[in-house]
Write a protein that holds these residues in place. Structure first.
Motif, PDB file in Angstrom:
ATOM      1  N   VAL A   9       0.846  -1.195   0.000  1.00 50.79           N
ATOM      2  CA  VAL A   9       0.000   0.000   0.000  1.00 50.79           C
ATOM      3  C   VAL A   9       0.879   1.241   0.000  1.00 50.79           C
ATOM      4  O   VAL A   9       1.783   1.371   0.831  1.00 50.79           O
ATOM      5  CB  VAL A   9      -0.922   0.018   1.233  1.00 50.79           C
ATOM      6  N   CYS A  10       0.606   2.141  -0.931  1.00 53.46           N
ATOM      7  CA  CYS A  10       1.294   3.435  -0.925  1.00 53.46           C
ATOM      8  C   CYS A  10       0.652   4.309   0.151  1.00 53.46           C
ATOM      9  O   CYS A  10      -0.571   4.528   0.136  1.00 53.46           O
ATOM     10  CB  CYS A  10       1.188   4.106  -2.290  1.00 53.46           C
ATOM     11  N   GLY A  24      10.822   2.851   0.166  1.00 53.55           N
ATOM     12  CA  GLY A  24      10.688   3.054   1.598  1.00 53.55           C
ATOM     13  C   GLY A  24      11.420   4.293   2.053  1.00 53.55           C
ATOM     14  O   GLY A  24      12.597   4.496   1.729  1.00 53.55           O
ATOM     15  N   ILE A  25      10.722   5.160   2.797  1.00 53.14           N
ATOM     16  CA  ILE A  25      11.318   6.411   3.281  1.00 53.14           C
ATOM     17  C   ILE A  25      11.108   6.485   4.792  1.00 53.14           C
ATOM     18  O   ILE A  25       9.989   6.290   5.287  1.00 53.14           O
ATOM     19  CB  ILE A  25      10.694   7.643   2.602  1.00 53.14           C
ATOM     20  N   CYS A  26      12.148   6.791   5.520  1.00 54.39           N
ATOM     21  CA  CYS A  26      12.069   6.929   6.972  1.00 54.39           C
ATOM     22  C   CYS A  26      11.207   8.145   7.328  1.00 54.39           C
ATOM     23  O   CYS A  26      11.217   9.166   6.625  1.00 54.39           O
ATOM     24  CB  CYS A  26      13.476   7.076   7.559  1.00 54.39           C
ATOM     25  N   ASP A  29      12.799  11.560   7.337  1.00 58.95           N
ATOM     26  CA  ASP A  29      13.352  12.094   6.094  1.00 58.95           C
ATOM     27  C   ASP A  29      12.623  13.383   5.707  1.00 58.95           C
ATOM     28  O   ASP A  29      11.405  13.518   5.885  1.00 58.95           O
ATOM     29  CB  ASP A  29      13.223  11.057   4.981  1.00 58.95           C
ATOM     30  N   ASN A  30      13.367  14.327   5.170  1.00 53.82           N
ATOM     31  CA  ASN A  30      12.766  15.604   4.773  1.00 53.82           C
ATOM     32  C   ASN A  30      11.725  15.440   3.672  1.00 53.82           C
ATOM     33  O   ASN A  30      10.826  16.289   3.534  1.00 53.82           O
ATOM     34  CB  ASN A  30      13.855  16.570   4.311  1.00 53.82           C
ATOM     35  N   LEU A  31      11.827  14.380   2.865  1.00 57.44           N
ATOM     36  CA  LEU A  31      10.852  14.176   1.796  1.00 57.44           C
ATOM     37  C   LEU A  31       9.450  13.941   2.350  1.00 57.44           C
ATOM     38  O   LEU A  31       8.448  14.270   1.699  1.00 57.44           O
ATOM     39  CB  LEU A  31      11.260  12.974   0.930  1.00 57.44           C
ATOM     40  N   VAL A  32       9.368  13.396   3.536  1.00 53.36           N
ATOM     41  CA  VAL A  32       8.064  13.039   4.112  1.00 53.36           C
ATOM     42  C   VAL A  32       7.385  14.236   4.771  1.00 53.36           C
ATOM     43  O   VAL A  32       6.163  14.281   4.904  1.00 53.36           O
ATOM     44  CB  VAL A  32       8.232  11.888   5.128  1.00 53.36           C
ATOM     45  N   ILE A  48       9.184   3.212   8.683  1.00 56.57           N
ATOM     46  CA  ILE A  48       9.328   3.341   7.235  1.00 56.57           C
ATOM     47  C   ILE A  48       7.955   3.503   6.575  1.00 56.57           C
ATOM     48  O   ILE A  48       7.018   2.738   6.845  1.00 56.57           O
ATOM     49  CB  ILE A  48      10.050   2.110   6.629  1.00 56.57           C
ATOM     50  N   TRP A  49       7.857   4.509   5.718  1.00 52.98           N
ATOM     51  CA  TRP A  49       6.650   4.735   4.923  1.00 52.98           C
ATOM     52  C   TRP A  49       6.895   4.217   3.506  1.00 52.98           C
ATOM     53  O   TRP A  49       7.940   4.471   2.920  1.00 52.98           O
ATOM     54  CB  TRP A  49       6.304   6.229   4.853  1.00 52.98           C
ATOM     55  N   ASP A  50       5.896   3.490   2.974  1.00 52.00           N
ATOM     56  CA  ASP A  50       5.994   2.960   1.610  1.00 52.00           C
ATOM     57  C   ASP A  50       5.342   3.932   0.622  1.00 52.00           C
ATOM     58  O   ASP A  50       4.192   4.337   0.814  1.00 52.00           O
ATOM     59  CB  ASP A  50       5.303   1.596   1.497  1.00 52.00           C
TER      60      ASP A  50
END
Length: 378
Positions: A9-10, A24-26, A29-32, A48-50
């Motif tokens: 799931v995104c 996967g982004i922690c 992370d600045n992207l999130v 972690i976010w998918d």
């Protein structure tokens, strides 16, 4: 199960995507950060976010992901979904909706062994095209609502259906309907002016199956193994649902900016269409009596009869209207409130419809494709 067949799931758009295409982004992370508070927990594993490829690319470019909550698309997070709207039956959903552009066909059978090819229940949809459309309902539950026109039940079994067979799909729980309406009045901007029909609900029992639905159940005793279980169609050239769609292909060029079109069937639900046999008989009688001119008019006009002969004096229902100036047919898809008010369980706050104003434009076709791929399956 192979890695290629696994899906994740995104957390941004909520779509199911192949696990191999997930980034996967922690959560530190600045992207999130631009999407903080707008991510679905179903797409999180620990810290972690998918993200799907499309959402990850948008974040990498510093733009808003097209189908994210920030763009008013995936606005209902699973962790925030209201309990008051969860686990409603199709009948209860009809009772709290302000309009009804679709109907439901439910096919039930006695309880038995469940397997991928043996279902206790199948559910589909029919499109309702009202000939006398009206405004959004302002009193719910509506005393004018005909549930038997919106929900058709087919029972496949050698015995009559019992309450235990019908309740999971057709029951109305008074406290559940009341809680759903109270939630919508408080949190959905389309329901702020709604009047809850307490007088009607006071006549209900705590838990019941509407008699108009029970009395109109279609009972079939034969097997249905010959029937097709279901199919899906992509709106692509050369892939047709039926012969009519194939014949219309040359006049239809589907692209991302066109209105979503698919095969459909409509019927004269109000019984106002003129019987073609009556027109033919009147034409033949006109020939026999020597009034050929009248017969030709009967074949070429909508009314097809006059009052010149006794056989033509019977009243045949026709649709007639007068127009002054330029007339534009109303289109429910162009009303930004019609779609979201029809499906309050999909849009609990009344926000997130296909016509909402967005930073990144989303066409109707793209919106439908997103909805069909959403992991919640609501």
């Amino acid at each position: 199960m192979s890695t290629a067949s696994k899906r994740s799931v995104c957390c941004s758009c909520g779509k199911l995507v192949p696990t191999t295409d997930v980034y996967g982004i922690c959560d530190q992370d600045n992207l999130v950060r631009p999407l903080q508070g707008c991510l679905d927990i179903c797409g999180r594993h620990g810290t972690i976010w998918d993200f799907c490829c499309q959402c990850h690319t948008a974040l990498s470019l510093g733009t808003i992901p097209k189908f994210s909550a920030k763009n008013l698309v995936n606005v209902t997070m699973c962790q925030h979904y209201p309990d008051a709207l969860d686990d409603l039956t199709p009948v209860e959903e009809c009772l709290i909706a302000k309009c009804h552009p679709i109907g439901t066909i439910i096919k039930l059978r006695p309880g038995g062994h469940l397997s991928p090819i043996n279902y206790k229940a199948l559910r589909g949809h029919i499109i309702v095209i009202p000939q006398d459309p009206g405004p959004l309902l302002q009193i719910l539950p509506s005393p004018e609502l005909r549930l038997d026109n919106l929900i058709k039940v087919i029972w496949l079994g050698n015995r009559a259906p019992a309450d235990t067979d019908l309740k999971p799909f057709l029951q109305v729980r008074k406290d559940k309907v009341l809680a759903a309406l109270e939630y919508l009045v408080q949190h959905n901007h389309l329901y702020h002016d709604l009047t809850i029909n307490h007088q009607m609900m006071d006549t209900w029992s705590d838990d019941f199956i509407p008699p108009e639905i029970r009395d109109n159940i279609i009972c079939l005793g034969g097997a249905d193994h010959h029937e097709r279980e279901g199919y899906t169609v992509k709106l692509q050239v050369g892939n047709y649902e039926n012969d009519l769609q194939a014949a219309q292909d040359e006049g239809f060029d589907a692209d991302d900016n066109e209105t979503l079109l698919t095969g459909s069937v409509y019927t004269d639900v109000n019984g106002e269409r003129q019987d073609p046999n009556v027109r033919m008989i009147d034409a033949l009688l006109g020939i026999v009596t020597g009034s050929r001119r009248q017969a030709e008019e009967g074949e070429s006009t909508e009314e097809g009869v006059t009052d010149r002969h006794p056989h033509a004096r019977r009243k045949i229902p026709v649709i007639s209207y007068a127009i002054r100036g330029q007339a534009t047919l109303a289109n429910s898809w162009e009303d930004p409130h019609y779609f979201t008010a029809a499906f309050p369980t999909l849009f609990p706050t009344g926000v997130g419809g296909h016509l909402d104003q967005r930073t990144v434009p989303v066409s109707l076709v793209a919106f439908v494709e997103w909805a069909l791929n959403h992991h919640s399956r609501r």
